[in-house]
Scaffold this motif. Structure first.
Motif, PDB file in Angstrom:
ATOM      1  N   ILE A 227      -7.589   0.607  -1.455  1.00 44.65           N
ATOM      2  CA  ILE A 227      -7.212  -0.725  -0.974  1.00 44.65           C
ATOM      3  C   ILE A 227      -7.350  -0.794   0.545  1.00 44.65           C
ATOM      4  CG2 ILE A 227      -5.293  -2.347  -0.742  1.00 44.65           C
ATOM      5  CD1 ILE A 227      -4.275  -1.333  -3.457  1.00 44.65           C
ATOM      6  N   GLY A 228      -6.861   0.247   1.240  1.00 44.79           N
ATOM      7  CA  GLY A 228      -6.991   0.275   2.695  1.00 44.79           C
ATOM      8  C   GLY A 228      -8.443   0.271   3.137  1.00 44.79           C
TER       9      GLY A 228
ATOM     10  N   ILE B  82      -3.689  -0.934   9.071  1.00 44.89           N
ATOM     11  CA  ILE B  82      -4.498  -0.635   7.891  1.00 44.89           C
ATOM     12  C   ILE B  82      -5.361   0.608   8.103  1.00 44.89           C
ATOM     13  CG2 ILE B  82      -6.286  -1.526   6.348  1.00 44.89           C
ATOM     14  CD1 ILE B  82      -5.180  -4.343   6.985  1.00 44.89           C
TER      15      ILE B  82
ATOM     16  N   ALA C 187      -4.259   3.582  -3.389  1.00 44.22           N
ATOM     17  CA  ALA C 187      -3.772   3.066  -2.106  1.00 44.22           C
ATOM     18  C   ALA C 187      -4.826   3.225  -1.017  1.00 44.22           C
ATOM     19  CB  ALA C 187      -2.486   3.794  -1.713  1.00 44.22           C
TER      20      ALA C 187
ATOM     21  N   ILE D 159       0.834  -1.205   0.000  1.00 41.27           N
ATOM     22  CA  ILE D 159       0.000   0.000   0.000  1.00 41.27           C
ATOM     23  C   ILE D 159       0.868   1.254   0.000  1.00 41.27           C
ATOM     24  CG2 ILE D 159      -1.674   1.316   1.351  1.00 41.27           C
ATOM     25  CD1 ILE D 159      -2.860  -1.334   2.290  1.00 41.27           C
TER      26      ILE D 159
ATOM     27  N   TYR E 171       1.081   4.253  -2.779  1.00 43.29           N
ATOM     28  CA  TYR E 171       0.824   5.621  -2.341  1.00 43.29           C
ATOM     29  C   TYR E 171       1.949   6.565  -2.734  1.00 43.29           C
ATOM     30  CZ  TYR E 171      -0.732   9.263   0.959  1.00 43.29           C
ATOM     31  OH  TYR E 171      -1.179  10.439   1.524  1.00 43.29           O
TER      32      TYR E 171
END
Length: 560
Positions: free
Chosen positions: A420-421, A302, A417, A82, A86
């Motif tokens: 996804i988190g 996360i 990013a 991630i 980012y």
């Protein structure tokens, strides 16, 4: 394609060598480090026999795999993946290289099988992470990074001293349960406590994290403190002292976070708050509590990373994250706003979000052990984190008053990013069994029973009601353009002031000494001239003060 017994840190270190020459779109190749490394770990972990390296009479265990190290191994690969997405737009190769080395050092620490190997990666964590703060290249960031390095090195010195003493006592370096018995154990415990941000040892975190680059803060929130949590779970599980330390960690940051204007510093205090839940779980020491601690560490990386990413996006587009000067950003940054709300719901432990399925494990474990007072403290802390991270950050950053700012939405790689988190936060909250299946100890916990769910919903409802009422009455602490410091006052204010006073005293003493020498020399040059009345008394007093100052200086140098 798959290489058995390959220490995961090797993959990241190799890719770090090539990071400086990868420009433009080629930087996407760096994503192969966590992707291939994570898949290789998953495919070969069951067949791993470990990797050892003999150095004189010492045997270093560079690669030790069990369910606990495997959980953190998967977590750190996800976090690195991630973070690399980012940071794809970042042209500064220093950040790319240090990020890869930092992630690799964290992996080296969690897969180390002996204390000396842990120490090596412990120090690498300190050095590589400091570059993510220096990379901001502002005077404040440079000073904060310098202070950060000093404290991190102090932790390393304590760790090494404790490891050497422990080896002399036991004859082994094996990473296992230590327990709080003896000086060596206490030195290691304090070293871990520094990087775990125990009360009074926490200021390096709130000082440095808000001043790192947007990418740097994301990396920092994922690795250093979680390595410390992992090592606490390895070496000091079931230590009752940790219960009370953890409870204090959950509560005291709330009061600072509520009055803080810098929203990344609010998240830094919130990070300490969440670490407190993990430390409490490790202190309880039951299977449920330990599972809750490491599960919450997994989720915190996360959802806290998601919140840091949203504030990093605001910092990238606006140039600051001061709550007093933000507001109304939802109009031009709608996707970042949604991602922030998901992170806020997760850290606040809303049902169906990731924080709920891990935090409730620690709370339930405390009730099982009749720790009612500590449970009430953590309940208060849960309400507090909802106020400062669940409400304050999204409210003052994206809503509140209209600041007139109309920045563009975050870059696409940042949005990916954050997406996804956010997806992981929701997926783990809806399907906690995916995370529970990775937990190291036997687990049959179900988070969605009526008692846990209703208790948490009531807590969140009344906390939100209190925020609205306080805000309407003008009683909620306003966002002031100020810098707040806590225990760091001692080394950022008191020590410099004391040092200046000591230096001034020594300078005055030196001037007085020179003046006295000059007077004595003049008297020797004019032996025939009688010395004025009272001169001997004046000289004696001055020389006495000079002598006292010199003796204090000598004694101080010996003590240091």
């Amino acid at each position: 394609m798959w290489i058995a017994n390959l220490p995961p840190f090797v993959v990241f270190f190799v890719f770090a060598l090539f990071a400086p020459v990868l420009k433009g779109r080629l930087r996407a190749l760096l994503l192969l480090a966590p992707v291939w490394g994570g898949l290789n770990l998953a495919m070969t972990a069951a067949d791993s026999g470990g990797v050892t390296w003999q150095f004189t009479d010492l045997i270093l265990d560079l690669y030790y795999v069990d369910r606990l190290s495997l959980l953190f191994g998967y977590l750190f690969h996800i976090a690195a993946f991630i973070a690399l997405i980012y940071s794809l737009h970042v042209k500064d190769s220093v950040q790319q290289v240090s990020g890869l080395l930092y992630a690799g050092s964290a992996l080296g620490a969690v897969f180390a099988g002996d204390m000396l190997t842990v120490f090596i990666f412990w120090e690498l964590l300190a050095v590589t992470s400091a570059f993510l703060i220096w990379a901001r290249r502002t005077p404040e960031a440079i000073r904060a990074a310098n202070r950060y390095v000093v404290i991190q090195v102090l932790s390393g010195v304590l760790m090494l001293t404790g490891v050497v003493m422990l080896y002399q006592q036991t004859g082994t370096l094996r990473l296992a349960y230590i327990g709080l018995e003896g000086t060596a154990a206490w030195l290691i415990f304090i070293a871990l406590g520094i990087k775990c941000a125990f009360p009074f040892f926490h200021t390096w975190l709130t000082d440095a994290y808000p001043l790192a680059t947007p990418t740097g803060t994301l990396y920092l929130s994922a690795f250093t403190t979680k390595v410390a949590i992992y090592l606490l779970a390895r070496t000091f599980p079931g230590e009752p002292l940790l219960i009370y330390i953890g409870a204090a960690m959950t509560c005291f940051p709330i009061f600072y976070a509520v009055i803080e204007n810098d929203l990344r510093k609010v998240l830094a205090y919130s990070l300490i708050n969440q670490l407190g839940f993990m430390v409490c779980g490790i202190g309880v020491g039951t299977a449920l509590a330990l599972n809750g601690a490491v599960a919450h560490a997994f989720n915190d990386v996360i959802f806290k990373g998601l919140l840091f990413m949203t504030m990093g996006a605001v910092l990238t587009r606006v140039g600051h994250v001061n709550g007093s000067d933000l507001g109304g950003l939802y109009k031009t940054m709608p996707r970042t706003t949604v991602f922030c709300l998901v992170g806020a719901a997760s850290i606040s432990a809303f049902p169906l979000f990731s924080g709920f399925v891990s935090k409730s494990m620690v709370m339930a474990a405390l009730l099982e052990q009749d720790q009612l007072i500590v449970w009430l403290m953590l309940l208060f802390a849960s309400a507090g984190v909802f106020h400062h991270a669940g409400i304050k950050i999204p409210f003052f950053a994206f809503f509140a008053h209209d600041s007139g700012l109309r920045p563009k939405e975050a870059p696409l790689n940042m949005q990916l990013a954050m997406a996804i988190g956010a997806i992981l936060c929701i997926a783990i909250g809806v399907h906690p069994e995916w995370l529970y299946g990775l937990l190291p100890w036997q687990n049959d916990y179900s988070p969605y029973d009526m008692t846990h769910t209703l208790t948490q919903l009531q807590l969140l409802f009344f906390s939100a009601l209190a925020f609205v009422w306080l805000n309407k009455q003008g009683l909620y602490p306003p966002e002031l353009r100020s810098v707040n410091i806590d225990v760091e006052w001692f080394y950022r204010r008191l020590l410099p002031a004391s040092g200046n006073r000591v230096v001034n005293t020594l300078v005055n003493a030196r001037s007085a000494f020179r003046q006295n020498v000059r007077i004595i020399a003049d008297q020797f040059a004019r032996r025939s001239t009688p010395m004025p009345t009272g001169t001997v008394t004046i000289l004696t007093r001055r020389m006495a003060w000079v002598f006292i100052a010199l003796m204090l200086l000598v004694i101080g140098s010996l003590l240091l």
